[in-house]
Design an enzyme around this catalytic site. Structure first.
Site, PDB file in Angstrom:
ATOM      1  N   TYR A 117     -22.990  64.579  65.124  1.00 11.38           N
ATOM      2  CA  TYR A 117     -23.900  64.752  63.981  1.00 11.38           C
ATOM      3  C   TYR A 117     -25.351  64.723  64.469  1.00 11.38           C
ATOM      4  CZ  TYR A 117     -26.363  64.336  59.583  1.00 11.38           C
ATOM      5  OH  TYR A 117     -27.242  64.561  58.536  1.00 11.38           O
ATOM      6  N   PRO A 135     -34.839  63.489  56.441  1.00  6.67           N
ATOM      7  CA  PRO A 135     -34.663  62.229  55.714  1.00  6.67           C
ATOM      8  C   PRO A 135     -33.849  61.187  56.476  1.00  6.67           C
ATOM      9  CG  PRO A 135     -33.782  64.137  54.483  1.00  6.67           C
ATOM     10  CD  PRO A 135     -33.966  64.553  55.910  1.00  6.67           C
TER      11      PRO A 135
HETATM   12  P1  NDP Z   1     -23.908  66.420  49.893  1.00  9.16           P
HETATM   13  O1  NDP Z   1     -22.567  66.189  50.499  1.00  9.16           O
HETATM   14  O2  NDP Z   1     -24.196  65.815  48.566  1.00  9.16           O
HETATM   15  O3  NDP Z   1     -24.219  67.987  49.842  1.00  9.16           O
HETATM   16  C1  NDP Z   1     -23.864  68.850  50.884  1.00  9.16           C
HETATM   17  C2  NDP Z   1     -23.927  70.288  50.408  1.00  9.16           C
HETATM   18  O4  NDP Z   1     -23.604  71.144  51.508  1.00  9.16           O
HETATM   19  C3  NDP Z   1     -22.937  70.583  49.301  1.00  9.16           C
HETATM   20  O5  NDP Z   1     -23.548  71.369  48.316  1.00  9.16           O
HETATM   21  C4  NDP Z   1     -21.845  71.363  50.001  1.00  9.16           C
HETATM   22  O6  NDP Z   1     -21.279  72.325  49.106  1.00  9.16           O
HETATM   23  C5  NDP Z   1     -22.629  72.075  51.097  1.00  9.16           C
HETATM   24  N1  NDP Z   1     -21.746  72.472  52.201  1.00  9.16           N
HETATM   25  C6  NDP Z   1     -21.139  71.656  53.088  1.00  9.16           C
HETATM   26  N2  NDP Z   1     -20.359  72.371  53.918  1.00  9.16           N
HETATM   27  C7  NDP Z   1     -20.484  73.678  53.550  1.00  9.16           C
HETATM   28  C8  NDP Z   1     -19.924  74.888  54.004  1.00  9.16           C
HETATM   29  N3  NDP Z   1     -19.062  74.928  55.030  1.00  9.16           N
HETATM   30  N4  NDP Z   1     -20.247  76.039  53.378  1.00  9.16           N
HETATM   31  C9  NDP Z   1     -21.121  76.012  52.344  1.00  9.16           C
HETATM   32  N5  NDP Z   1     -21.693  74.893  51.856  1.00  9.16           N
HETATM   33  C10 NDP Z   1     -21.360  73.743  52.454  1.00  9.16           C
HETATM   34  O7  NDP Z   1     -24.938  65.860  50.991  1.00  9.16           O
HETATM   35  P2  NDP Z   1     -26.543  65.869  51.052  1.00  9.16           P
HETATM   36  O8  NDP Z   1     -27.139  66.458  49.854  1.00  9.16           O
HETATM   37  O9  NDP Z   1     -26.943  64.498  51.438  1.00  9.16           O
HETATM   38  O10 NDP Z   1     -26.749  66.802  52.331  1.00  9.16           O
HETATM   39  C11 NDP Z   1     -27.599  67.922  52.339  1.00  9.16           C
HETATM   40  C12 NDP Z   1     -28.243  68.036  53.710  1.00  9.16           C
HETATM   41  O11 NDP Z   1     -29.046  66.882  53.928  1.00  9.16           O
HETATM   42  C13 NDP Z   1     -27.265  68.086  54.890  1.00  9.16           C
HETATM   43  O12 NDP Z   1     -27.728  69.040  55.819  1.00  9.16           O
HETATM   44  C14 NDP Z   1     -27.346  66.684  55.479  1.00  9.16           C
HETATM   45  O13 NDP Z   1     -27.040  66.679  56.858  1.00  9.16           O
HETATM   46  C15 NDP Z   1     -28.801  66.377  55.222  1.00  9.16           C
HETATM   47  N6  NDP Z   1     -29.163  64.964  55.247  1.00  9.16           N
HETATM   48  C16 NDP Z   1     -28.563  64.073  54.413  1.00  9.16           C
HETATM   49  C17 NDP Z   1     -28.925  62.730  54.467  1.00  9.16           C
HETATM   50  C18 NDP Z   1     -28.265  61.699  53.621  1.00  9.16           C
HETATM   51  O14 NDP Z   1     -28.400  60.488  53.941  1.00  9.16           O
HETATM   52  N7  NDP Z   1     -27.581  62.038  52.546  1.00  9.16           N
HETATM   53  C19 NDP Z   1     -30.004  62.270  55.344  1.00  9.16           C
HETATM   54  C20 NDP Z   1     -30.548  63.299  56.185  1.00  9.16           C
HETATM   55  C21 NDP Z   1     -30.156  64.599  56.113  1.00  9.16           C
HETATM   56  P3  NDP Z   1     -19.700  72.606  48.934  1.00  9.16           P
HETATM   57  O15 NDP Z   1     -18.977  71.337  49.277  1.00  9.16           O
HETATM   58  O16 NDP Z   1     -19.587  73.017  47.502  1.00  9.16           O
HETATM   59  O17 NDP Z   1     -19.436  73.714  49.871  1.00  9.16           O
HETATM   60  C1  8X3 Z   2     -28.077  61.447  57.434  1.00  7.70           C
HETATM   61  C2  8X3 Z   2     -28.700  60.126  57.717  1.00  7.70           C
HETATM   62  O1  8X3 Z   2     -28.520  58.008  59.096  1.00  7.70           O
HETATM   63  O2  8X3 Z   2     -26.461  58.911  58.183  1.00  7.70           O
HETATM   64  O3  8X3 Z   2     -28.637  62.460  58.204  1.00  7.70           O
HETATM   65  O4  8X3 Z   2     -27.541  59.978  60.037  1.00  7.70           O
HETATM   66  S1  8X3 Z   2     -27.757  59.237  58.811  1.00  7.70           S
END
Ligand code: NDP
Ligand code: 8X3
Length: 257
Positions: A157, A187
């Site tokens: 990751y 974030p």
């Molecule tokens: P969620 O799991 O709530 O949302 C993830 C989104 O990505 C969903 O809409 C999902 O849609 C989509 N997705 C995942 N895999 C696929 C795929 N193969 N094809 C198309 N769509 C896909 O997580 P977050 O909102 O937290 O994550 C959003 C981004 O933020 C990510 O890149 C994550 O790495 C990043 N992030 C998150 C953090 C956190 O702590 N939450 C911190 C830092 C970064 P569906 O399942 O409908 O396909």
């Molecule tokens: C998501 C935040 O700390 O789980 O990118 O890697 S952490």
């Protein structure tokens, strides 16, 4: 303080808009009057979001359900767009598992690399030529604190998010001399479905990630995305690292509350 809205009628692709950060970005951009092209695999959710945003903001929202890991489906999506895109928000992504390097599942590694790195690259590759032709556009990648440091249990990751950080910087340089902006928002802990996905439906394990502390919300991040997109055309924010006040590094979290 008066804020100018530069996002009205902008055509915006948001990947992974079915939940979390992507869903919150769709909300704020719809409110700002942008025209949205939202993607994800869960068609029922996309339809519900489309109806909701149309009802509340009279927003023009088109939905596209496909797997971002499938390059042909990405190509079909881009080919189906009737108008050029002004803004691409590369948000779709996930963590799968939190196992150490000697125990992790190969399938989890493939899912993360194929989604977080290759999916993001595919859409950037497919949408950047039209931006370059028009000499306008903005590509905003959702990175992570995990793209700035690495932690045990996050070998792949963290590698994918380090890749997003490198891709953002190289993309800016590749597009040097154009008016296309390239940004990243990185974030820390945000409470979304992220941990439920990472722990494969073990909701108790997911809840423990945010126990005893106040995580960021998806809306906290969407507000920063909106701010970044809404700067004047000559301003390019490269990266914003945003943590909860109770987090000082990936694994340094004050859980005393
Ligand atoms: P969620 O799991 O709530 O949302 C993830 C989104 O990505 C969903 O809409 C999902 O849609 C989509 N997705 C995942 N895999 C696929 C795929 N193969 N094809 C198309 N769509 C896909 O997580 P977050 O909102 O937290 O994550 C959003 C981004 O933020 C990510 O890149 C994550 O790495 C990043 N992030 C998150 C953090 C956190 O702590 N939450 C911190 C830092 C970064 P569906 O399942 O409908 O396909
Ligand atoms: C998501 C935040 O700390 O789980 O990118 O890697 S952490």
């Amino acid at each position: 303080m008066k804020t100018v809205n530069r996002l009205k009628n902008r055509r915006v692709v948001i990947t992974g808009a079915t939940s979390g950060i992507g869903r919150a970005c769709a909300e704020l951009l719809a409110e700002a009057g942008a025209e949205l092209y939202i993607t994800g695999r869960r068609a029922d959710r996309l339809d519900a979001i489309q109806r909701d945003l149309a009802e509340r903001y009279d927003a023009h929202v088109s939905t596209f359900d496909f797997d971002i890991r499938d390059r042909e489906q990405c190509r079909e999506f881009v080919d189906s767009l009737d108008q050029p895109v002004d803004i691409l928000i590369n948000n779709a992504g996930l963590a799968a598992g939190k196992d150490p390097v000697d125990k992790a599942e190969f399938d989890d590694w493939d899912r993360m690399i194929d989604t977080n790195v290759k999916g993001l690259l595919t859409l950037t590759r497919l949408l950047s030529p039209q931006m370059k032709n028009r000499n306008i556009g903005h590509i905003l990648n959702i990175g992570s604190i995990a793209g700035h440091e690495a932690y045990a249990g996050g070998v792949v990751y963290c590698a994918t998010k380090h890749a997003v950080h490198a891709i953002t910087q190289a993309t800016k340089k590749d597009l040097h001399g154009t008016n296309i902006r390239v940004s990243e928002v990185s974030p820390g802990l945000v409470e979304t479905e992220f941990s439920n996905v990472r722990f494969k439906g073990d909701d108790e394990a997911a809840d423990r990630v945010y126990q005893g502390m106040q995580p960021l919300t998806a809306m906290d991040i969407a507000e920063i995305v909106l701010f970044t997109l809404n700067r004047p055309a000559h301003v390019n924010i490269m990266d914003t690292v945003v943590l909860p006040v109770q987090q000082s590094a990936s694994t340094m979290v004050d859980r005393s509350s």
